[in-house]
Design a protein around this motif. Structure first.
Motif, PDB file in Angstrom:
ATOM      1  N   ILE A 122       0.841  -1.200   0.000  1.00  0.00           N
ATOM      2  CA  ILE A 122       0.000   0.000   0.000  1.00  0.00           C
ATOM      3  C   ILE A 122       0.871   1.243   0.000  1.00  0.00           C
ATOM      4  O   ILE A 122       0.560   2.233  -0.681  1.00  0.00           O
ATOM      5  CB  ILE A 122      -0.939  -0.020   1.217  1.00  0.00           C
ATOM      6  CG1 ILE A 122      -1.949  -1.164   1.087  1.00  0.00           C
ATOM      7  CG2 ILE A 122      -1.690   1.304   1.342  1.00  0.00           C
ATOM      8  CD1 ILE A 122      -2.818  -1.346   2.320  1.00  0.00           C
ATOM      9  N   ARG A 123       1.960   1.219   0.746  1.00  0.00           N
ATOM     10  CA  ARG A 123       2.870   2.372   0.742  1.00  0.00           C
ATOM     11  C   ARG A 123       3.423   2.617  -0.659  1.00  0.00           C
ATOM     12  O   ARG A 123       3.578   3.765  -1.080  1.00  0.00           O
ATOM     13  CB  ARG A 123       4.018   2.129   1.732  1.00  0.00           C
ATOM     14  CG  ARG A 123       3.633   2.318   3.190  1.00  0.00           C
ATOM     15  CD  ARG A 123       4.870   2.388   4.070  1.00  0.00           C
ATOM     16  NE  ARG A 123       4.518   2.622   5.462  1.00  0.00           N
ATOM     17  CZ  ARG A 123       4.425   1.674   6.377  1.00  0.00           C
ATOM     18  NH1 ARG A 123       4.671   0.399   6.028  1.00  0.00           N
ATOM     19  NH2 ARG A 123       4.104   1.957   7.617  1.00  0.00           N
ATOM     20  N   GLN A 124       3.746   1.550  -1.371  1.00  0.00           N
ATOM     21  CA  GLN A 124       4.254   1.716  -2.731  1.00  0.00           C
ATOM     22  C   GLN A 124       3.205   2.351  -3.642  1.00  0.00           C
ATOM     23  O   GLN A 124       3.529   3.209  -4.473  1.00  0.00           O
ATOM     24  CB  GLN A 124       4.676   0.360  -3.298  1.00  0.00           C
ATOM     25  CG  GLN A 124       5.887  -0.253  -2.621  1.00  0.00           C
ATOM     26  CD  GLN A 124       6.191  -1.642  -3.150  1.00  0.00           C
ATOM     27  OE1 GLN A 124       5.457  -2.175  -3.980  1.00  0.00           O
ATOM     28  NE2 GLN A 124       7.273  -2.236  -2.663  1.00  0.00           N
ATOM     29  N   LEU A 125       1.949   1.935  -3.494  1.00  0.00           N
ATOM     30  CA  LEU A 125       0.892   2.422  -4.384  1.00  0.00           C
ATOM     31  C   LEU A 125       0.370   3.793  -3.981  1.00  0.00           C
ATOM     32  O   LEU A 125      -0.322   4.435  -4.774  1.00  0.00           O
ATOM     33  CB  LEU A 125      -0.263   1.419  -4.398  1.00  0.00           C
ATOM     34  CG  LEU A 125       0.053   0.042  -4.999  1.00  0.00           C
ATOM     35  CD1 LEU A 125      -1.131  -0.900  -4.843  1.00  0.00           C
ATOM     36  CD2 LEU A 125       0.436   0.174  -6.470  1.00  0.00           C
ATOM     37  N   THR A 126       0.659   4.233  -2.772  1.00  0.00           N
ATOM     38  CA  THR A 126       0.154   5.539  -2.313  1.00  0.00           C
ATOM     39  C   THR A 126       1.281   6.518  -2.021  1.00  0.00           C
ATOM     40  O   THR A 126       1.055   7.527  -1.353  1.00  0.00           O
ATOM     41  CB  THR A 126      -0.710   5.373  -1.052  1.00  0.00           C
ATOM     42  OG1 THR A 126       0.056   4.723  -0.015  1.00  0.00           O
ATOM     43  CG2 THR A 126      -1.946   4.556  -1.338  1.00  0.00           C
ATOM     44  N   PHE A 144      -5.073  -4.661  -6.298  1.00  0.00           N
ATOM     45  CA  PHE A 144      -4.414  -5.284  -5.140  1.00  0.00           C
ATOM     46  C   PHE A 144      -5.398  -5.592  -4.025  1.00  0.00           C
ATOM     47  O   PHE A 144      -5.409  -6.702  -3.480  1.00  0.00           O
ATOM     48  CB  PHE A 144      -3.306  -4.370  -4.620  1.00  0.00           C
ATOM     49  CG  PHE A 144      -2.746  -4.813  -3.299  1.00  0.00           C
ATOM     50  CD1 PHE A 144      -1.943  -5.945  -3.215  1.00  0.00           C
ATOM     51  CD2 PHE A 144      -3.048  -4.114  -2.128  1.00  0.00           C
ATOM     52  CE1 PHE A 144      -1.443  -6.364  -1.985  1.00  0.00           C
ATOM     53  CE2 PHE A 144      -2.551  -4.530  -0.914  1.00  0.00           C
ATOM     54  CZ  PHE A 144      -1.748  -5.654  -0.840  1.00  0.00           C
ATOM     55  N   THR A 145      -6.237  -4.612  -3.657  1.00  0.00           N
ATOM     56  CA  THR A 145      -7.109  -4.796  -2.496  1.00  0.00           C
ATOM     57  C   THR A 145      -8.127  -5.909  -2.708  1.00  0.00           C
ATOM     58  O   THR A 145      -8.371  -6.714  -1.802  1.00  0.00           O
ATOM     59  CB  THR A 145      -7.839  -3.489  -2.169  1.00  0.00           C
ATOM     60  OG1 THR A 145      -8.622  -3.075  -3.302  1.00  0.00           O
ATOM     61  CG2 THR A 145      -6.866  -2.387  -1.814  1.00  0.00           C
ATOM     62  N   VAL A 146      -8.710  -5.991  -3.898  1.00  0.00           N
ATOM     63  CA  VAL A 146      -9.710  -7.035  -4.157  1.00  0.00           C
ATOM     64  C   VAL A 146      -9.052  -8.416  -4.156  1.00  0.00           C
ATOM     65  O   VAL A 146      -9.583  -9.373  -3.583  1.00  0.00           O
ATOM     66  CB  VAL A 146     -10.438  -6.772  -5.482  1.00  0.00           C
ATOM     67  CG1 VAL A 146     -11.356  -7.920  -5.834  1.00  0.00           C
ATOM     68  CG2 VAL A 146     -11.244  -5.479  -5.397  1.00  0.00           C
ATOM     69  N   SER A 231     -17.397   8.341  -5.800  1.00  0.00           N
ATOM     70  CA  SER A 231     -17.014   9.216  -6.919  1.00  0.00           C
ATOM     71  C   SER A 231     -15.841   8.663  -7.719  1.00  0.00           C
ATOM     72  O   SER A 231     -15.840   8.712  -8.953  1.00  0.00           O
ATOM     73  CB  SER A 231     -16.667  10.615  -6.390  1.00  0.00           C
ATOM     74  OG  SER A 231     -17.784  11.190  -5.728  1.00  0.00           O
ATOM     75  N   LEU A 232     -14.822   8.142  -7.014  1.00  0.00           N
ATOM     76  CA  LEU A 232     -13.613   7.679  -7.696  1.00  0.00           C
ATOM     77  C   LEU A 232     -13.547   6.165  -7.849  1.00  0.00           C
ATOM     78  O   LEU A 232     -12.648   5.655  -8.509  1.00  0.00           O
ATOM     79  CB  LEU A 232     -12.370   8.184  -6.955  1.00  0.00           C
ATOM     80  CG  LEU A 232     -12.206   9.712  -6.890  1.00  0.00           C
ATOM     81  CD1 LEU A 232     -10.912  10.075  -6.199  1.00  0.00           C
ATOM     82  CD2 LEU A 232     -12.242  10.317  -8.292  1.00  0.00           C
ATOM     83  N   GLY A 233     -14.477   5.443  -7.229  1.00  0.00           N
ATOM     84  CA  GLY A 233     -14.529   3.990  -7.434  1.00  0.00           C
ATOM     85  C   GLY A 233     -13.541   3.184  -6.632  1.00  0.00           C
ATOM     86  O   GLY A 233     -13.215   2.053  -7.016  1.00  0.00           O
ATOM     87  N   LEU A 234     -13.041   3.719  -5.519  1.00  0.00           N
ATOM     88  CA  LEU A 234     -12.126   2.959  -4.671  1.00  0.00           C
ATOM     89  C   LEU A 234     -12.881   1.819  -3.990  1.00  0.00           C
ATOM     90  O   LEU A 234     -13.895   2.050  -3.334  1.00  0.00           O
ATOM     91  CB  LEU A 234     -11.498   3.881  -3.621  1.00  0.00           C
ATOM     92  CG  LEU A 234     -10.558   3.211  -2.616  1.00  0.00           C
ATOM     93  CD1 LEU A 234      -9.295   2.705  -3.322  1.00  0.00           C
ATOM     94  CD2 LEU A 234     -10.189   4.182  -1.491  1.00  0.00           C
ATOM     95  N   LYS A 235     -12.391   0.599  -4.139  1.00  0.00           N
ATOM     96  CA  LYS A 235     -13.065  -0.561  -3.549  1.00  0.00           C
ATOM     97  C   LYS A 235     -12.615  -0.810  -2.108  1.00  0.00           C
ATOM     98  O   LYS A 235     -13.388  -1.266  -1.277  1.00  0.00           O
ATOM     99  CB  LYS A 235     -12.822  -1.807  -4.406  1.00  0.00           C
ATOM    100  CG  LYS A 235     -13.427  -1.687  -5.790  1.00  0.00           C
ATOM    101  CD  LYS A 235     -13.259  -2.972  -6.568  1.00  0.00           C
ATOM    102  CE  LYS A 235     -13.830  -2.844  -7.980  1.00  0.00           C
ATOM    103  NZ  LYS A 235     -15.267  -2.539  -7.982  1.00  0.00           N
TER     104      LYS A 235
END
Length: 247
Positions: A122-126, A144-146, A231-235
């Motif tokens: 998550i740190r890499q992606l954020t 990744f999260t799903v 709005s942004l579709g974050l799962k």
């Protein structure tokens, strides 16, 4: 690889190769039948085996006999550094860990090492230094999260997933805050952010501004949970976890 140079391997299979679990199933089929013949309760995935007995003394006896069987009958080598006799709640299995609830029933949760690896991803992606659009970032996060949640949805507690969700949104707010700071007029924003955005920009003058904005109340109001998920579709983690548990 030896001394920084790649050499061709003439025997064995590379670590992580798809062929490795298949060969493990072929070679360790006999021990499975032997354990069933002895009446032991066990679980095995590739070469990772857990045998469950009632006491430590029985565990020592079974470990010695199975080690002798594998090494003498199958001519394989048992890794004694990774092998141990211990309570089931102290030995994670394939990223899962066991614990007892208040009623004394054994439950399943995510092991600390698996949580740490997920945090690093998550740190890499954020990271704020990754210069991509928010849409691209969220697309990679959803992938990744799903997938991660689909694997660990067998956990009996939702707390790791809820904690990751909150932490993920805080890190995304950091990213959006930095984008606002660099491009104050060109980025889209939710209507509720227009009045609160000037107050958020005040954090830019603080030495700890990036860290302070993680829990800055005006920023949370400017970028609420619905902004990310609807709005942004974050799962995220929690909603997929509930969905997989209901299936």
């Amino acid at each position: 690889m030896a001394d920084g140079l790649v050499h061709a391997s003439e025997e064995g299979t590379p670590q992580g190769s798809p062929l490795s679990p298949l060969l493990s199933n072929v070679m360790l089929d006999d021990p499975d039948w032997e354990l069933e013949r002895r009446g032991h309760r066990f679980v095995r995935f590739a070469d990772d085996v857990r045998i469950y007995v009632r006491s430590e003394r029985a565990g020592q006896r079974v470990m010695a006999s199975i080690t002798q069987y594998v090494e003498q009958r199958l001519k394989l080598r048992v890794n004694r550094q990774k092998s141990a006799v211990a309570p089931a709640v102290e030995r994670p299995l394939l990223g899962f860990e066991f614990f007892r609830d208040k009623a004394g029933k054994v439950r399943v949760t995510v092991a600390p090492k698996a949580l740490k690896r997920a945090q690093e991803r998550i740190r890499q992606l954020t990271t704020r230094n990754w210069s991509v659009s928010m849409e691209r970032r969220i697309k990679e996060l959803n992938r990744f999260t799903v997938g991660w949640t689909a694997y660990f949805c067998f956990a009996d507690t939702f707390l790791p997933f809820d904690g990751f969700d909150k932490w993920l949104r805080r890190r995304l707010r950091q990213v959006r805050w930095k984008e606002w700071k660099r491009s104050p007029t060109t980025l889209p924003e939710p209507p509720c952010a227009r009045d609160l955005r000037p107050r958020c920009s005040l954090l830019g003058g603080l030495a700890e501004g990036v860290l302070a904005c993680r829990r800055f109340l005006p920023l949370q109001r400017a970028l609420p949970n619905a902004y990310w998920h609807k709005s942004l579709g974050l799962k995220g983690f929690l909603d997929p976890y509930r969905g997989f548990r209901e299936c």
